[in-house]
Design a protein around this motif. Structure first.
Motif, PDB file in Angstrom:
ATOM      1  N   ASP A   1      47.027  41.122  38.448  1.00 51.52           N
ATOM      2  CA  ASP A   1      48.059  40.476  37.626  1.00 51.52           C
ATOM      3  C   ASP A   1      48.096  41.089  36.221  1.00 51.52           C
ATOM      4  N   LEU A   2      46.935  41.227  35.627  1.00 53.63           N
ATOM      5  CA  LEU A   2      46.876  41.810  34.294  1.00 53.63           C
ATOM      6  C   LEU A   2      47.299  43.271  34.335  1.00 53.63           C
TER       7      LEU A   2
ATOM      8  N   THR B   1      43.061  38.518  39.360  1.00 51.38           N
ATOM      9  CA  THR B   1      43.327  38.573  37.921  1.00 51.38           C
ATOM     10  C   THR B   1      43.541  40.006  37.469  1.00 51.38           C
ATOM     11  N   SER B   2      42.705  40.922  37.973  1.00 50.39           N
ATOM     12  CA  SER B   2      42.823  42.340  37.600  1.00 50.39           C
ATOM     13  C   SER B   2      44.193  42.883  37.977  1.00 50.39           C
TER      14      SER B   2
ATOM     15  N   LEU C   1      37.055  39.346  30.421  1.00 48.74           N
ATOM     16  CA  LEU C   1      37.837  40.493  30.882  1.00 48.74           C
ATOM     17  C   LEU C   1      37.180  41.768  30.367  1.00 48.74           C
TER      18      LEU C   1
ATOM     19  N   ALA D   1      49.756  42.787  26.630  1.00 46.74           N
ATOM     20  CA  ALA D   1      49.612  42.409  28.037  1.00 46.74           C
ATOM     21  C   ALA D   1      48.483  41.393  28.204  1.00 46.74           C
ATOM     22  N   THR D   2      47.376  41.630  27.527  1.00 42.30           N
ATOM     23  CA  THR D   2      46.224  40.716  27.619  1.00 42.30           C
ATOM     24  C   THR D   2      46.581  39.348  27.060  1.00 42.30           C
TER      25      THR D   2
ATOM     26  N   TYR E   1      48.948  37.469  29.395  1.00 43.55           N
ATOM     27  CA  TYR E   1      48.272  36.940  30.587  1.00 43.55           C
ATOM     28  C   TYR E   1      47.473  35.683  30.255  1.00 43.55           C
TER      29      TYR E   1
ATOM     30  N   LYS F   1      50.942  43.638  34.114  1.00 47.21           N
ATOM     31  CA  LYS F   1      51.445  43.389  32.754  1.00 47.21           C
ATOM     32  C   LYS F   1      51.179  44.579  31.840  1.00 47.21           C
TER      33      LYS F   1
END
Length: 449
Positions: free
Chosen positions: A312-313, A309-310, A233, A380-381, A384, A316
């Motif tokens: 979704d993260l 993924t970007s 990430l 958040a990271t 996820y 968050k």
């Protein structure tokens, strides 16, 4: 008599014009980075210059035409070791200045003039690529608690999740400047280091920095650093700005579809770099007639996964940010930022607020506030990757070893611990719970040991 007076006045005018036309070096700045050192000469007017290099000892010699040598060259801050010293030498003529850059090792200099822009006037920029050998097997991750050195070649256990942290701007590029004079580059680096420290303290996670100090890294180089370190990430940290002081609030940005398609096309054209993205699949694709089709399919799937993924993260991060600051945008926004263009690495850009807003500038200068912003990104990271850990990581292995249980009415952590013969603390750790409270319908991971 009149003719002589006119001659004297004309002579005075010529002397005054010549004096006024002479250029000056108003200041010198040195910006070292891991692979390049930049020297910036701030000039009164556009520089006229020539240069050459010398050996035994290694030197770069710059001749400034029609320029004063009154500027002080000693005592210039330099945290790097490529440049030994800056000094003057005998110029070509009395109206010129000759600057000698003494070097500790060989380099191929690149010099170019820059016109005024914003707070900066005329400049001569000297780029000195650093040829010093870099360690290939070890990665040093600095943090406020010390230095963590990891040998990637001899890891016996499941690997860490690697998060690349990108502190926006740096070096000669200050980014946006607040009304009280706060530089964006200092704010982003401070937050990045706090986030780095949080990640490196978390078992199963590791942080790498695209820049660890006040030096410049080009936007295109930043995702390359993340790829070289095999990051899962990339989080790029910035502070927003506007021409008016009213706008405020944080936001999260992801790569736009149009830019994603453009980048995918550019990668497909670079056949020599396909193996960087395809890994072992590159060795399997030997049929040249079908290579482009298969490559395009695999790269397309990789890009789709990264962008999903970007998003979704990003959602968050927005959820966490709104507990710290107001939001300028309540959903992740799409944009064409160069730092987000890695097709195989999920990437987000976080604007932590408007540095052009006086109150937000004041907040960003408060260390505790920057820590809360870093903590929002960290939470958040972590949330996820607890849900979707990358294959081959410690967290993926732990998740595979866990069972799941959907909480029903009347159940508590202590009851579940007795039923599955595990400790309450183990259940809390597996689910990142900070209290003993659970809610009906909540799905918990239950460790097997």
């Amino acid at each position: 008599m009149v003719r002589s007076v006119v001659s004297i006045l004309l002579l005075c005018f010529v002397v005054q014009f010549a004096y006024g036309a002479q250029n000056n070096i108003d200041g010198v700045r040195i910006w070292p980075s891991p692979d390049n050192t930049r020297v910036v000469f701030d000039m009164k007017a556009a520089p006229e210059f020539t240069y050459f290099t010398l050996k035994n000892p290694l030197r770069l010699v710059i001749d400034f035409n029609n320029t004063s040598d009154a500027a002080k060259l000693s005592g210039i801050e330099n945290s790097g070791d490529l440049i030994k010293k800056l000094r003057y030498s005998t110029p070509k003529n009395k109206s010129s200045a000759r600057v000698v850059v003494e070097l500790n090792r060989n380099t191929k200099p690149s010099l170019f003039a820059v016109t005024p822009d914003g707070a900066y006037g005329h400049r001569l920029v000297v780029d000195l690529p650093d040829t010093a050998p870099k360690p290939s097997k070890t990665l040093a991750a600095s943090s406020s608690t010390g230095s963590v050195v990891i040998d990637d070649s001899t890891s016996a256990r499941d690997r860490d999740i690697i998060v690349a942290i990108d502190a926006g701007h740096g070096g000669h590029d200050p980014g946006s400047i607040g009304p009280a004079g706060t530089y964006e580059k200092h704010i982003t680096l401070s937050i990045a280091k706090k986030l780095e420290d949080m990640i490196n303290r978390e078992r199963g996670m590791r942080a790498i920095m695209t820049r660890g100090d006040d030096y410049y890294v080009s936007p295109n180089r930043r995702p390359e650093i993340a790829r070289e370190k095999k990051a899962d990430l990339l989080i790029s940290i910035h502070a927003d700005a506007f021409s008016q002081p009213q706008p405020r609030g944080g936001s999260v940005w992801v790569l736009s579809m149009r830019r994603a398609d453009t980048e995918l096309g550019r990668w497909l054209e670079k056949s020599e770099r396909h193996s960087e993205l395809l890994g072992g699949a590159a060795e399997v694709i030997n049929d040249k007639s079908s290579e482009r089709y298969l490559t395009e399919t695999i790269l397309g799937l990789s890009m789709d996964h990264s962008m999903a993924t970007s998003h979704d993260l990003g959602n968050k991060v927005v959820e966490e940010l709104k507990q710290v600051t107001s939001l300028h945008k309540r959903k992740p926004q799409a944009a064409s930022f160069a730092v987000l263009t890695a097709p195989d690495i999920p990437s987000i850009l976080v604007e932590v607020g408007f540095i052009s807003n006086p109150q937000e500038e004041k907040n960003l200068n408060w260390s505790k506030y920057r820590e809360r912003l870093a903590n929002a990104m960290f939470n958040a990271t972590k949330r996820y990757f607890k849900q979707v850990p990358p294959d081959g990581t410690l967290w993926a292995q732990e998740r595979a070893n866990n069972r799941t249980h959907k909480v029903r009415s009347g159940e508590s952590l202590s009851l579940l611990a007795q039923r599955y013969n595990v400790k309450v603390s183990s259940i809390k750790a597996a689910n990142d719970l900070s209290s003993d409270v659970v809610r009906v319908g909540q799905v918990l991971n239950i460790p097997r040991t």
